[in-house]
Design an enzyme around this catalytic site. Structure first.
Site, PDB file in Angstrom:
ATOM      1  N   LYS A 161       1.409  11.499  -2.969  1.00 27.66           N
ATOM      2  CA  LYS A 161       1.224  10.489  -4.031  1.00 27.66           C
ATOM      3  C   LYS A 161       1.336  11.156  -5.412  1.00 27.66           C
ATOM      4  CE  LYS A 161      -0.481   7.276  -0.986  1.00 27.66           C
ATOM      5  NZ  LYS A 161      -1.865   6.918  -0.744  1.00 27.66           N
ATOM      6  N   GLY A 195       0.866  -1.172   0.000  1.00 27.48           N
ATOM      7  CA  GLY A 195       0.000   0.000   0.000  1.00 27.48           C
ATOM      8  C   GLY A 195       0.904   1.224   0.000  1.00 27.48           C
ATOM      9  N   ALA A 196       0.615   2.170  -0.914  1.00 29.17           N
ATOM     10  CA  ALA A 196       1.541   3.284  -1.147  1.00 29.17           C
ATOM     11  C   ALA A 196       1.801   4.141   0.095  1.00 29.17           C
ATOM     12  CB  ALA A 196       0.998   4.154  -2.282  1.00 29.17           C
ATOM     13  N   ASP A 244      -1.300   5.039  -6.231  1.00 28.52           N
ATOM     14  CA  ASP A 244       0.139   4.830  -6.011  1.00 28.52           C
ATOM     15  C   ASP A 244       0.904   6.047  -6.494  1.00 28.52           C
ATOM     16  OD1 ASP A 244      -0.859   1.898  -5.918  1.00 28.52           O
ATOM     17  OD2 ASP A 244       1.168   1.926  -5.092  1.00 28.52           O
ATOM     18  N   ARG A 271      10.367  -1.019  -4.594  1.00 26.63           N
ATOM     19  CA  ARG A 271       9.192  -1.111  -5.489  1.00 26.63           C
ATOM     20  C   ARG A 271       9.232   0.106  -6.394  1.00 26.63           C
ATOM     21  NH1 ARG A 271       3.409  -3.193  -3.491  1.00 26.63           N
ATOM     22  NH2 ARG A 271       3.264  -3.939  -5.635  1.00 26.63           N
ATOM     23  N   CYS A 310      -9.028  -3.192  -4.878  1.00 26.51           N
ATOM     24  CA  CYS A 310      -7.799  -3.440  -4.138  1.00 26.51           C
ATOM     25  C   CYS A 310      -7.971  -3.085  -2.653  1.00 26.51           C
ATOM     26  CB  CYS A 310      -6.619  -2.704  -4.775  1.00 26.51           C
ATOM     27  SG  CYS A 310      -5.010  -3.248  -4.128  1.00 26.51           S
TER      28      CYS A 310
HETATM   29  C1  RUB Z   1      -1.995  -1.234  -3.443  1.00 22.65           C
HETATM   30  C2  RUB Z   1      -2.800  -0.236  -4.210  1.00 22.65           C
HETATM   31  C3  RUB Z   1      -3.525   0.828  -3.413  1.00 22.65           C
HETATM   32  C4  RUB Z   1      -2.640   2.082  -3.331  1.00 22.65           C
HETATM   33  C5  RUB Z   1      -3.170   3.086  -2.327  1.00 22.65           C
HETATM   34  O1  RUB Z   1      -1.163  -2.015  -4.271  1.00 22.65           O
HETATM   35  O2  RUB Z   1      -2.818  -0.203  -5.412  1.00 22.65           O
HETATM   36  O3  RUB Z   1      -4.721   1.174  -4.047  1.00 22.65           O
HETATM   37  O4  RUB Z   1      -1.334   1.715  -2.946  1.00 22.65           O
HETATM   38  O5  RUB Z   1      -3.150   2.538  -1.031  1.00 22.65           O
HETATM   39  P1  RUB Z   1      -0.184  -3.091  -3.606  1.00 22.65           P
HETATM   40  P2  RUB Z   1      -3.153   3.457   0.269  1.00 22.65           P
HETATM   41  O6  RUB Z   1      -1.021  -4.018  -2.790  1.00 22.65           O
HETATM   42  O7  RUB Z   1       0.468  -3.755  -4.768  1.00 22.65           O
HETATM   43  O8  RUB Z   1       0.806  -2.320  -2.766  1.00 22.65           O
HETATM   44  O9  RUB Z   1      -4.338   4.361   0.158  1.00 22.65           O
HETATM   45  O10 RUB Z   1      -3.243   2.483   1.413  1.00 22.65           O
HETATM   46  O11 RUB Z   1      -1.859   4.228   0.263  1.00 22.65           O
END
Ligand code: RUB
Length: 322
Positions: free
Chosen positions: A242, A17-18, A206, A59, A125
């Site tokens: 982001k 998660g980003a 991301d 990543r 996701c």
């Molecule tokens: C996670 C993903 C999420 C974003 C945003 O991909 O695509 O939609 O990262 O997440 P992965 P957040 O599982 O490959 O990391 O809002 O939690 O930053």
């Protein structure tokens, strides 16, 4: 957890998660600085620079990682002693983590105003920022239903449904099928079929490019197409870190491809059949209704201004240096 372990956990997606990878990277750099007890400024610089590279390489797609590392290291070149550098990195990391966590809360409050009782949301996701919006609306007593995609191959959708099921339910009362937000899990290919029941799509990010394009989990652009066809608003929830200063210089976002074995055991395939596993995709700005950030709800076409005003000319300059 030491920096090497953090970088490898980001790579293996134990930390994912980003937003979380950004906060973890900032904390790992702080730890790297604190772990060096010596007073050799050059040695501490080398260790931090090494760590910085390892984290960035862990990543390739989420700009949040690069922005977090830059914010943590900002001003470090003018430090005159190891002590000064250590405390600068620690202070920068703490302030990044604090701002980042607060931003998720702000996004929840701002975004939840777009949700009314009786609405059905689709999410793809597992995004903390997007789920924060849904959970805030739920906590405000709004009657919200959610469809969550499975998100093959990693099935982050299972994390989403667990999180939503537990929302607002005291820990001691949490049972397998929690009484939190009523949530239905669907397979990714059911998105277009289900869209007729959806009032709004909420996804995370991301990376957001300077032209307003969104880079998010593979399949996000298909969700956006289906939403556009059905005239369903498609809203992105994203902290300002982001947004990508690198894209201002015309740099393309690298779309991570992961191992084929995440999709299928290659031994089960006939000879010469190949498998491709891109894990993110790009959704053009024209499919995005708005982006909820901690500084407010904005148009995707305001992305350049966010980069300049929130991340600063400095980050655009640094992005060009790489
Ligand atoms: C996670 C993903 C999420 C974003 C945003 O991909 O695509 O939609 O990262 O997440 P992965 P957040 O599982 O490959 O990391 O809002 O939690 O930053």
């Amino acid at each position: 957890m030491g920096l090497i372990e953090v970088a490898s956990s980001i790579k293996s997606m134990e930390i994912r998660g980003a937003g979380l990878i950004a906060r973890s990277a900032a904390e790992a750099l702080k730890q790297q600085a604190l772990d060096y007890k010596g007073d050799d400024l050059g040695e501490l610089r080398r260790r931090l620079d090494d760590g910085r590279r390892q984290l960035i390489a862990s990543r390739p797609t989420a700009i949040s990682l690069w922005n977090a590392v830059q914010a943590t290291m900002r001003g470090s070149s003018s430090a005159e002693s190891a002590d000064e550098l250590r405390s600068l990195v620690a202070t920068n990391a703490d302030s990044f983590v604090e701002r980042s966590s607060k931003a998720v809360g702000m996004i929840g409050r701002i975004g939840s105003k777009r949700l009314r009782s009786g609405m059905t949301v689709l999410t793809h996701c597992n995004s903390k920022a997007a789920l924060g919006v849904i959970k805030t609306a739920h906590a405000d007593g709004k009657d919200i239903k959610v469809y969550a995609t499975e998100s093959r191959p990693w099935r982050q959708g299972l994390l989403t449904v667990k999180d939503l099921a537990a929302a607002g339910v005291p820990k001691r009362d949490r049972i397998e099928h929690g009484a939190g937000v009523p949530t239905t899990l669907i397979i990714d290919s059911a998105v277009r079929w289900i869209m007729k029941e959806i009032d709004v799509v909420l996804v995370g990010a991301d990376t957001i490019c300077s032209n307003g394009a969104l880079i998010n989990k593979i399949g996000t652009s298909q969700v956006a197409l289906a939403a556009d066809e059905a005239r369903v608003p498609f809203i992105v929830c994203a902290e300002t870190y982001k947004f990508s200063p690198k894209t201002v210089h015309g740099e393309m976002v690298e779309i991570e491809e992961r191992d084929a074995s995440e999709i299928i055991d290659p031994r089960l395939l006939p000879p010469k059949v190949m498998v491709k596993n891109p894990v993110f995709d790009a959704t053009p700005a024209e499919y995005i209704d708005s982006i909820v950030t901690e500084i407010g709800l904005i148009s995707p076409y305001a992305a350049y201004e966010v980069i300049v005003k929130e991340l600063g000319q400095e980050s655009i300059f640094e992005a060009n240096e790489e």
